[in-house]
Design an enzyme around this catalytic site. Sequence first.
Site, PDB file in Angstrom:
ATOM      1  N   GLN A  56      14.983 -35.364   5.033  1.00  0.00           N
ATOM      2  CA  GLN A  56      14.350 -36.489   4.367  1.00  0.00           C
ATOM      3  C   GLN A  56      14.373 -36.213   2.868  1.00  0.00           C
ATOM      4  O   GLN A  56      13.733 -35.280   2.388  1.00  0.00           O
ATOM      5  CB  GLN A  56      12.912 -36.675   4.848  1.00  0.00           C
ATOM      6  CG  GLN A  56      12.248 -37.907   4.248  1.00  0.00           C
ATOM      7  CD  GLN A  56      10.793 -38.012   4.664  1.00  0.00           C
ATOM      8  OE1 GLN A  56       9.970 -37.212   4.233  1.00  0.00           O
ATOM      9  NE2 GLN A  56      10.478 -38.996   5.490  1.00  0.00           N
ATOM     10  N   TYR A  90       5.728 -43.206  -2.504  1.00  0.00           N
ATOM     11  CA  TYR A  90       6.546 -42.302  -3.316  1.00  0.00           C
ATOM     12  C   TYR A  90       7.389 -43.121  -4.299  1.00  0.00           C
ATOM     13  O   TYR A  90       7.268 -44.351  -4.361  1.00  0.00           O
ATOM     14  CB  TYR A  90       7.403 -41.418  -2.410  1.00  0.00           C
ATOM     15  CG  TYR A  90       6.557 -40.543  -1.516  1.00  0.00           C
ATOM     16  CD1 TYR A  90       5.839 -39.466  -2.029  1.00  0.00           C
ATOM     17  CD2 TYR A  90       6.441 -40.822  -0.159  1.00  0.00           C
ATOM     18  CE1 TYR A  90       5.028 -38.687  -1.217  1.00  0.00           C
ATOM     19  CE2 TYR A  90       5.636 -40.040   0.669  1.00  0.00           C
ATOM     20  CZ  TYR A  90       4.934 -38.974   0.131  1.00  0.00           C
ATOM     21  OH  TYR A  90       4.122 -38.211   0.926  1.00  0.00           O
ATOM     22  N   ARG A 139       3.158 -37.318  15.876  1.00  0.00           N
ATOM     23  CA  ARG A 139       2.054 -36.556  16.466  1.00  0.00           C
ATOM     24  C   ARG A 139       2.304 -36.154  17.912  1.00  0.00           C
ATOM     25  O   ARG A 139       1.912 -35.063  18.340  1.00  0.00           O
ATOM     26  CB  ARG A 139       0.759 -37.382  16.354  1.00  0.00           C
ATOM     27  CG  ARG A 139       0.235 -37.516  14.941  1.00  0.00           C
ATOM     28  CD  ARG A 139      -0.814 -38.619  14.821  1.00  0.00           C
ATOM     29  NE  ARG A 139      -0.222 -39.949  14.969  1.00  0.00           N
ATOM     30  CZ  ARG A 139      -0.881 -41.093  14.789  1.00  0.00           C
ATOM     31  NH1 ARG A 139      -2.169 -41.064  14.459  1.00  0.00           N
ATOM     32  NH2 ARG A 139      -0.271 -42.253  14.918  1.00  0.00           N
TER      33      ARG A 139
END
Length: 412
Positions: free
Chosen positions: A106, A181, A355
């Site tokens: 990423q 971001y 998760r």
Amino acid sequence: MSNNALSSIEQAFTPLQIGPLLLKNRFIKSATNEGMSPQGVPSRQLVEFHAAMAAGGAALTTVAYCAVSADGCTLPSQIRLDRATLPHLRVLTDAVHAAGGAVSAQITHGGCFTFTKVEGKRRPLSASGGFNKIGLMSGQFFKRAMGSTDMQRIAEDFAEGARLAREAGFDAVEIHMGHGYLLSQFISPLYNRRRDEYGGSLANRMRFPRQVLRQVLDAVGDDLAVICKFSMTDGVRAGNRPEDGVEIARHLAEEGAHMLVLSAGMNAESITTMFGSSFPPENRAVVTNPIMKAAMYLQQLAEKPRDFSELYLLKYARQVRSAVNIPLAYLGGLTSADGVNTLISEGFEAMALGRVLIHDPTWVNQLRDGSMTRSGCTACNRCVAMMYTEGGTSCVLGKPGDPLLNSMPAAG
């Protein structure tokens, strides 16, 4: 047997072509902050973390937050994609390949969403200048609007980061365009107040992110899958709405992205939109950094409590699915075989899991052999704060990360 004759679960275990990359199935480990790169150096714990995802059945595992520039790191322990990290990243990619999976880097730049001060730079970059609310905790009270020279440099940094990822053995890169971001700061009207050709309309706000995507595609698009992750909605007033998310997807598809990862929310303003549920007070107890502890406290005061529900972003993802004709990876609360059936039947090519795989990296294999249909993950969100512990990100219901392995460089 044709795909039409297969059950949804069986289809989830058929190959998927993403640009030049053929995945063995439709399950992707999404990027989640690992906390496993002390001083920016990938650790042996990071290698084991991602190799376990591949061994557990995920076709593609994503290494989170690889900064493309020295001024692009959000935290001191974030990976910087440069020549110094290549030997360590090569150990990681080799381990994932040996475990039967593919691996994505990423690539990102934090812009003004940073808690790291860069020597010689007083103001972090962003779409627009002025007061920097994110910098209140780290003493970076103001941000600087990027000019054309800044944009050219950062776009080339993304392209060079992708080339370095290719050299390190990665199979894909994921350009992070969401969650607040730098590229998200251009896309979102919450941050972008420009009055030139890079501000105003959504088409203008997409101009720089599209430039970055184009340069990355030109650099590695024949060799690596080029994926874009973005927020379908900012989840906050004055930010992008779901209908804007549909248009963002159209822009990225038009520019040639090989796949889109459908996320939502902003790190500072709407983190419950991103995670689908509130963060527990216990998270602050394991965070030793006073800046992050204070930020988490203020965040919990600002957002309304929310309970988790499976596939909590599906209503937004459906709108994107109906608008574009490229592979889409659904992200947001997939926890069961029934959820897989729903996503496959509604035409999503891939499923990104965070998760659930932190809780149990073998869940995909167990889903395939029928030994488990529902994850034991409770969506408590306590794994998010575990990245600040010595062992890095782990599920509080299982074995914590190994502090010793996390202190050892991957190539050491």
